[in-house]
Every structure is written in C-alpha cells, then in structure tokens.
Write a protein that holds these residues in place. Structure first.
Motif, PDB file in Angstrom:
ATOM      1  N   LYS A  18       6.041  61.514 -32.233  1.00  8.43           N
ATOM      2  CA  LYS A  18       5.864  62.543 -31.211  1.00  8.43           C
ATOM      3  C   LYS A  18       6.696  63.792 -31.471  1.00  8.43           C
ATOM      4  O   LYS A  18       6.304  64.901 -31.120  1.00  8.43           O
ATOM      5  CB  LYS A  18       6.209  61.972 -29.835  1.00  8.43           C
ATOM      6  CG  LYS A  18       5.216  60.947 -29.333  1.00  8.43           C
ATOM      7  CD  LYS A  18       5.565  60.476 -27.933  1.00  8.43           C
ATOM      8  CE  LYS A  18       5.426  61.588 -26.928  1.00  8.43           C
ATOM      9  NZ  LYS A  18       5.688  61.141 -25.549  1.00  8.43           N
ATOM     10  N   SER A  19       7.861  63.601 -32.085  1.00  6.34           N
ATOM     11  CA  SER A  19       8.753  64.739 -32.302  1.00  6.34           C
ATOM     12  C   SER A  19       8.447  65.508 -33.583  1.00  6.34           C
ATOM     13  O   SER A  19       9.017  66.566 -33.819  1.00  6.34           O
ATOM     14  CB  SER A  19      10.208  64.269 -32.334  1.00  6.34           C
ATOM     15  OG  SER A  19      10.430  63.392 -33.434  1.00  6.34           O
ATOM     16  N   ALA A  20       7.535  64.983 -34.402  1.00  5.43           N
ATOM     17  CA  ALA A  20       7.179  65.663 -35.650  1.00  5.43           C
ATOM     18  C   ALA A  20       6.426  66.954 -35.340  1.00  5.43           C
ATOM     19  O   ALA A  20       5.744  67.072 -34.325  1.00  5.43           O
ATOM     20  CB  ALA A  20       6.321  64.753 -36.524  1.00  5.43           C
ATOM     21  N   SER A  21       6.558  67.918 -36.214  1.00  2.58           N
ATOM     22  CA  SER A  21       5.803  69.157 -36.061  1.00  2.58           C
ATOM     23  C   SER A  21       4.315  68.854 -36.188  1.00  2.58           C
ATOM     24  O   SER A  21       3.917  67.822 -36.754  1.00  2.58           O
ATOM     25  CB  SER A  21       6.221  70.171 -37.122  1.00  2.58           C
ATOM     26  OG  SER A  21       5.968  69.663 -38.423  1.00  2.58           O
ATOM     27  N   ASP A  31       1.963  69.934 -38.024  1.00  7.34           N
ATOM     28  CA  ASP A  31       1.421  69.754 -39.371  1.00  7.34           C
ATOM     29  C   ASP A  31       1.956  68.492 -40.053  1.00  7.34           C
ATOM     30  O   ASP A  31       1.437  68.088 -41.095  1.00  7.34           O
ATOM     31  CB  ASP A  31       1.708  70.980 -40.243  1.00  7.34           C
ATOM     32  CG  ASP A  31       3.182  71.106 -40.586  1.00  7.34           C
ATOM     33  OD1 ASP A  31       4.015  70.889 -39.683  1.00  7.34           O
ATOM     34  OD2 ASP A  31       3.496  71.412 -41.750  1.00  7.34           O
ATOM     35  N   GLN A  32       2.973  67.860 -39.454  1.00  3.49           N
ATOM     36  CA  GLN A  32       3.541  66.635 -40.026  1.00  3.49           C
ATOM     37  C   GLN A  32       3.212  65.392 -39.200  1.00  3.49           C
ATOM     38  O   GLN A  32       3.489  64.270 -39.626  1.00  3.49           O
ATOM     39  CB  GLN A  32       5.063  66.771 -40.127  1.00  3.49           C
ATOM     40  CG  GLN A  32       5.548  67.765 -41.158  1.00  3.49           C
ATOM     41  CD  GLN A  32       5.398  67.261 -42.576  1.00  3.49           C
ATOM     42  OE1 GLN A  32       5.582  66.079 -42.846  1.00  3.49           O
ATOM     43  NE2 GLN A  32       5.052  68.154 -43.493  1.00  3.49           N
ATOM     44  N   GLN A  33       2.614  65.579 -38.043  1.00  3.06           N
ATOM     45  CA  GLN A  33       2.440  64.477 -37.102  1.00  3.06           C
ATOM     46  C   GLN A  33       1.557  63.361 -37.655  1.00  3.06           C
ATOM     47  O   GLN A  33       1.903  62.173 -37.564  1.00  3.06           O
ATOM     48  CB  GLN A  33       1.845  65.008 -35.800  1.00  3.06           C
ATOM     49  CG  GLN A  33       2.184  64.177 -34.592  1.00  3.06           C
ATOM     50  CD  GLN A  33       2.022  64.963 -33.315  1.00  3.06           C
ATOM     51  OE1 GLN A  33       0.908  65.387 -33.009  1.00  3.06           O
ATOM     52  NE2 GLN A  33       3.099  65.164 -32.583  1.00  3.06           N
ATOM     53  N   LYS A  34       0.444  63.744 -38.251  1.00  5.31           N
ATOM     54  CA  LYS A  34      -0.468  62.718 -38.746  1.00  5.31           C
ATOM     55  C   LYS A  34       0.132  61.942 -39.913  1.00  5.31           C
ATOM     56  O   LYS A  34       0.019  60.707 -39.975  1.00  5.31           O
ATOM     57  CB  LYS A  34      -1.802  63.337 -39.179  1.00  5.31           C
ATOM     58  CG  LYS A  34      -2.844  62.299 -39.588  1.00  5.31           C
ATOM     59  CD  LYS A  34      -4.126  62.949 -40.071  1.00  5.31           C
ATOM     60  CE  LYS A  34      -4.770  63.748 -38.960  1.00  5.31           C
ATOM     61  NZ  LYS A  34      -5.986  64.428 -39.387  1.00  5.31           N
ATOM     62  N   VAL A  35       0.800  62.632 -40.817  1.00  5.76           N
ATOM     63  CA  VAL A  35       1.387  61.941 -41.955  1.00  5.76           C
ATOM     64  C   VAL A  35       2.521  61.033 -41.497  1.00  5.76           C
ATOM     65  O   VAL A  35       2.723  59.940 -42.039  1.00  5.76           O
ATOM     66  CB  VAL A  35       1.862  62.945 -43.042  1.00  5.76           C
ATOM     67  CG1 VAL A  35       3.107  63.694 -42.631  1.00  5.76           C
ATOM     68  CG2 VAL A  35       2.087  62.231 -44.374  1.00  5.76           C
ATOM     69  N   LYS A  36       3.250  61.455 -40.459  1.00  2.86           N
ATOM     70  CA  LYS A  36       4.303  60.608 -39.888  1.00  2.86           C
ATOM     71  C   LYS A  36       3.683  59.354 -39.267  1.00  2.86           C
ATOM     72  O   LYS A  36       4.206  58.242 -39.431  1.00  2.86           O
ATOM     73  CB  LYS A  36       5.079  61.388 -38.834  1.00  2.86           C
ATOM     74  CG  LYS A  36       6.217  60.627 -38.198  1.00  2.86           C
ATOM     75  CD  LYS A  36       7.403  60.491 -39.110  1.00  2.86           C
ATOM     76  CE  LYS A  36       8.110  61.802 -39.321  1.00  2.86           C
ATOM     77  NZ  LYS A  36       9.381  61.646 -40.048  1.00  2.86           N
ATOM     78  N   ALA A  37       2.567  59.528 -38.565  1.00  3.60           N
ATOM     79  CA  ALA A  37       1.893  58.386 -37.943  1.00  3.60           C
ATOM     80  C   ALA A  37       1.363  57.420 -39.003  1.00  3.60           C
ATOM     81  O   ALA A  37       1.490  56.195 -38.870  1.00  3.60           O
ATOM     82  CB  ALA A  37       0.760  58.873 -37.052  1.00  3.60           C
ATOM     83  N   LEU A  38       0.783  57.954 -40.063  1.00  4.69           N
ATOM     84  CA  LEU A  38       0.241  57.104 -41.122  1.00  4.69           C
ATOM     85  C   LEU A  38       1.343  56.333 -41.841  1.00  4.69           C
ATOM     86  O   LEU A  38       1.184  55.152 -42.177  1.00  4.69           O
ATOM     87  CB  LEU A  38      -0.559  57.945 -42.115  1.00  4.69           C
ATOM     88  CG  LEU A  38      -1.903  58.457 -41.578  1.00  4.69           C
ATOM     89  CD1 LEU A  38      -2.440  59.584 -42.451  1.00  4.69           C
ATOM     90  CD2 LEU A  38      -2.920  57.319 -41.492  1.00  4.69           C
ATOM     91  N   ALA A  39       2.470  56.988 -42.075  1.00  3.26           N
ATOM     92  CA  ALA A  39       3.609  56.300 -42.677  1.00  3.26           C
ATOM     93  C   ALA A  39       4.091  55.185 -41.761  1.00  3.26           C
ATOM     94  O   ALA A  39       4.423  54.078 -42.218  1.00  3.26           O
ATOM     95  CB  ALA A  39       4.732  57.291 -42.966  1.00  3.26           C
ATOM     96  N   SER A  40       4.115  55.454 -40.461  1.00  5.04           N
ATOM     97  CA  SER A  40       4.526  54.439 -39.491  1.00  5.04           C
ATOM     98  C   SER A  40       3.559  53.257 -39.500  1.00  5.04           C
ATOM     99  O   SER A  40       3.971  52.095 -39.386  1.00  5.04           O
ATOM    100  CB  SER A  40       4.593  55.050 -38.089  1.00  5.04           C
ATOM    101  OG  SER A  40       5.562  56.077 -38.025  1.00  5.04           O
ATOM    102  N   PHE A  41       2.266  53.553 -39.633  1.00  2.00           N
ATOM    103  CA  PHE A  41       1.275  52.478 -39.710  1.00  2.00           C
ATOM    104  C   PHE A  41       1.545  51.585 -40.915  1.00  2.00           C
ATOM    105  O   PHE A  41       1.499  50.352 -40.813  1.00  2.00           O
ATOM    106  CB  PHE A  41      -0.136  53.062 -39.793  1.00  2.00           C
ATOM    107  CG  PHE A  41      -1.204  52.027 -39.986  1.00  2.00           C
ATOM    108  CD1 PHE A  41      -1.678  51.295 -38.907  1.00  2.00           C
ATOM    109  CD2 PHE A  41      -1.735  51.781 -41.239  1.00  2.00           C
ATOM    110  CE1 PHE A  41      -2.659  50.318 -39.085  1.00  2.00           C
ATOM    111  CE2 PHE A  41      -2.718  50.806 -41.426  1.00  2.00           C
ATOM    112  CZ  PHE A  41      -3.180  50.081 -40.345  1.00  2.00           C
TER     113      PHE A  41
END
Length: 273
Positions: free
Chosen positions: A67-70, A72-82
């Motif tokens: 949620k705190s990611a910018s 443009d970085q939110q989706k890649v952060k979510a995918l890494a978390s997955f």
C-alpha cells in the motif's frame, strides 16, 4: 510463543474492502492482498521486527509495503509479495523434496529466490517484468516441491514464454517489446493460476467440477486475439494500437485478478476445512 522473523515473508486475514484497499488501483494488486488475507491463518503467529524495533505481524508488514509503494511500484511490490507467499507455503515441502531428490542446495537457492524477491531493487520496466515472470514461476515451484505432475507442463510453458519475451526484446522496438511482453505475462499468469487452482480444487478439495474454470477459460478466449502459439500471439499484439491495446491489457489484468480471486476462494474453503 510468538515466532519472530527478522527478514521478510508472510500474510494477513483482512478482507480487501474499499477502505482496506484504498490507494490500490490495479486488480492484480487488489487480488494479491485478498489472497494474502485468505492464507493468514496459516501464519497467524509469524512476526517481523519493524524499523522501530517493535514486533509487527508479517501480514500487516507485507500489506503495508504494498500500500505504501508508489503507484509505479505498487504492482511489482504486490507480485514480489505473492512470490514470497508461495515460497512460504512451499517451505516444508521444499525441504522434503530437496532431501528426496538429492538437490537440497539447488532447491534451497530456488526457494530463496522467491522468498527474498522483494529485496531486489527495481529501476527499469524490464526489471519489473522479470519480477512478474519470477512471481509466476513461484507457482510452478510450489507444485514441483509438492510433486504435483502438472508442474512439468507449467515449467515448459514458462520457459517457452520466457524465450518469447527475450526474443521480443531483441527484435522489436523497446516500447513495443515491453507492452507485448506485459500482455504475454498476464496470459502466463492466468495459465499458472489455472493450474494452481486445479490443484486446490481437484487435488485437495476433491471437487468433481467447478464451473469457474470454464467461465474463466471462456473469458480468456474472448479477450485474447486468436493465435496458434506464443509467437503468434506476439504477432497479433504488435499490430494493435492505442485504445484497442489498452483495453486488452486492462481486460487481461482483470482476468488475472479473477483467477487470483478464484484461488483465494479455494484456499478459504481449504482453511475453513
């Protein structure tokens, strides 16, 4: 007694309500948060150390990072978390599989490549797509260490698409290659999630049939251009421009989100027992 983890890895059972997902704009990230929420009971006593030294439930940490990611970085952060979630779910099976096959070290390295995916700094669109690809591969790894035969076909498809992504980057203008590769990865993610959901539905829940498989497959067929193979799909995508491509990409993102939600529903049934 609380189990403390001092690096990065685990999840939280909070529905992806409008308030909870405030600021999350794309369906894939929203659905990853929902998936993390569904598996939280499996890791209810797992904590991390926050920056201020307090114990923080990993679920809270992981979702707050997304949620705190910018934007443009939110989706890649979510995918890494997955990917980290899938690795965490694979942990015990990976140990057994490594010992059984005599490949302990190779399996450990592969497991850690998913577990610590979030720590890799991302500075380019190409690197974002590599994270996406690796997140998809975490599904095949999960099935492999559980010795589910479907992983072999899934790994083969992963390799085939990965070769296509590399070819596109070498032969097409960069912007064209990136947009085509992104859609290819949406397609691959839906295939991987379909295989994972079949494992959950047929392998664990022992469902004889589930109409959502046919519904989602039909949706994918309607969205994507007709193509005989992955290269043919690239050829069809290169001819698409402007609003047509934008709509297709949005539709594929929504479809991937639907596949994730399907997997979440199945995990919920399994956990509820």
């Amino acid at each position: 007694m609380k189990h403390l983890i001092f690096l990065i890895l685990f999840f939280h059972l909070i529905p992806c309500s409008e308030i909870y997902c405030q600021g999350i704009k794309d369906p894939i990230s929203n659905s990853i948060i929902l998936f993390i929420g569904q598996v939280e009971p499996l890791f209810a006593t797992t904590y991390v150390k926050s920056k201020d030294g307090n114990d923080l439930k990993y679920t809270d940490f992981l979702i707050s990072e997304i949620k705190s990611a910018s934007e443009d970085q939110q989706k890649v952060k979510a995918l890494a978390s997955f990917a980290m979630v899938m690795a965490s779910l694979s942990k015990e099976d990976a140990k057994i599989f490594g010992a059984k096959t005599g490949n302990d070290e190779a399996i450990r390295r592969e497991y850690q490549s998913f577990l610590y995916l979030e720590t890799i700094p991302i500075s380019s669109e190409e690197e974002k797509l590599q994270v996406y690809l690796h997140a998809i591969k975490s599904i095949a790894f999960h099935l492999k260490v559980k010795e589910i035969p479907a992983y072999e076909n899934l790994e083969m498809v992963n390799d085939y698409v990965e070769n296509e992504l590399s070819k596109n980057l070498q032969t097409l203008p960069k912007n064209d290659a990136l947009r085509i590769n992104q859609t290819q990865l949406h397609f691959l993610f839906s295939i991987a999630l379909e295989n994972y959901s079949k494992f959950l539905s047929v392998g664990i829940l022992k469902e004889k049939q589930n109409p959502r498989f046919d519904q989602l497959t039909a949706s994918r067929s309607k969205i994507l251009p007709q193509a005989k193979n992955v290269s043919g799909l690239s050829d069809s995508l290169i001819s698409m421009e402007g609003e047509a491509y934008l709509k297709l990409n949005q539709d594929m993102e929504s479809l991937s989100g639907e596949y994730l939600d399907f997997a979440s529903d199945l995990m919920g049934k399994i956990i509820e027992g």
